[in-house]
Enzyme design. Structure first.
Site, PDB file in Angstrom:
ATOM      1  N   GLU A   1      12.066  15.474  -1.837  1.00  0.00           N
ATOM      2  CA  GLU A   1      12.365  14.692  -0.634  1.00  0.00           C
ATOM      3  C   GLU A   1      11.382  15.194   0.413  1.00  0.00           C
ATOM      4  O   GLU A   1      11.518  16.299   0.941  1.00  0.00           O
ATOM      5  CB  GLU A   1      13.813  14.918  -0.189  1.00  0.00           C
ATOM      6  CG  GLU A   1      14.862  14.509  -1.206  1.00  0.00           C
ATOM      7  CD  GLU A   1      15.173  13.021  -1.204  1.00  0.00           C
ATOM      8  OE1 GLU A   1      14.539  12.277  -0.424  1.00  0.00           O
ATOM      9  OE2 GLU A   1      16.058  12.607  -1.968  1.00  0.00           O
TER      10      GLU A   1
ATOM     11  N   HIS B   1      12.732   4.499  -6.118  1.00  0.00           N
ATOM     12  CA  HIS B   1      13.200   3.182  -5.694  1.00  0.00           C
ATOM     13  C   HIS B   1      12.159   2.086  -5.997  1.00  0.00           C
ATOM     14  O   HIS B   1      11.287   2.277  -6.847  1.00  0.00           O
ATOM     15  CB  HIS B   1      13.603   3.199  -4.219  1.00  0.00           C
ATOM     16  CG  HIS B   1      14.515   4.345  -3.899  1.00  0.00           C
ATOM     17  ND1 HIS B   1      15.836   4.405  -4.295  1.00  0.00           N
ATOM     18  CD2 HIS B   1      14.273   5.525  -3.251  1.00  0.00           C
ATOM     19  CE1 HIS B   1      16.373   5.536  -3.893  1.00  0.00           C
ATOM     20  NE2 HIS B   1      15.444   6.240  -3.258  1.00  0.00           N
TER      21      HIS B   1
END
Length: 230
Positions: A194, A20
């Site tokens: 993650e 991101h």
């Protein structure tokens, strides 16, 4: 910081992809643009998640990326970041893959944190599925990426003490997906990690702790080092 002249990773190129971008939410039109990921079309990029206190996934991922770069460089690797917080948004998932491919990386890792339900805890590593569609062809990287992911998962447990995800991967800490452009379009061994669930208070306490993020970077680096040294 220049890479060390010598070390166990001398001559190796590692691509680090901080998930991101902290400015994505200011560029909705640009990041919502659809791009071709081989198996379909998806957004160029997304805003990512955040903790309940507002600590952004993009901030987390860039911090861990910087720590990871430092460790890998100290071992002699050349590290290529897909971005360094210096872009107005993105880059798009397609460009993230292209950057790694053009760098001829020996391994690549995309750093993220999840945004799941409270009570969902732990980390998981995402592996590329066997995909052959459009310009996506993962046939050459599925095997080595699985090995890279397993090495990272094992070292992440050892160094951070975090358990594998209790909601994805059946306790293995590994998940395989065909819907991520960053994996589908990669021609070099690549995984996503993650590191925890930002929406769970216990995981969030770890993710917001600088000392824990240093351990996370160390665990990822050790996994990459194990993989590259065979």
């Amino acid at each position: 910081m220049e890479p060390a002249a010598d070390g166990p990773l001398k001559g190796k190129v590692v691509v680090v992809d901080p998930g991101h971008n902290t400015h994505n939410n200011e560029h909705a039109a640009e990041i919502n643009r659809q791009v071709d990921i081989g198996t379909g079309r998806k957004e160029c990029d997304t805003t990512g998640t955040e903790t309940n206190s507002g600590y952004a996934e993009a901030t987390f991922s860039l911090d861990v990326a910087h720590r990871l770069r430092a460790v890998l460089q100290s071992r002699g690797a050349r590290v290529v970041l897909t971005h360094d917080g210096d872009r107005p948004y993105g880059p798009c998932v397609t460009e993230r893959a292209d950057i790694g491919n053009k760098a001829h990386g020996d391994a690549a890792v995309s750093i993220h944190a999840d945004g799941s339900d409270v009570g969902h805890r732990g980390f998981h590593v995402i592996l590329p599925a066997a995909v052959h569609a459009g310009r996506a062809d993962t046939s050459a990287i599925v095997g080595p990426s699985k090995e890279l992911g397993a090495r990272i998962a094992g070292n992440f447990v050892r160094v951070t003490g975090s358990a594998p995800s209790n909601y994805i991967g059946g306790g293995t800490g590994l998940d395989t997906r065909s819907d991520l452009g960053g994996l589908n379009l990669s021609t070099i061994p690549k995984v996503f990690i993650e590191c925890g669930n930002m929406r769970d208070p216990q995981d969030a306490a770890l993710l917001t702790d600088a000392a824990w993020r240093e351990k996370a970077a160390q665990g990822i680096a050790d996994g990459i080092t194990d993989f590259l040294r065979g």
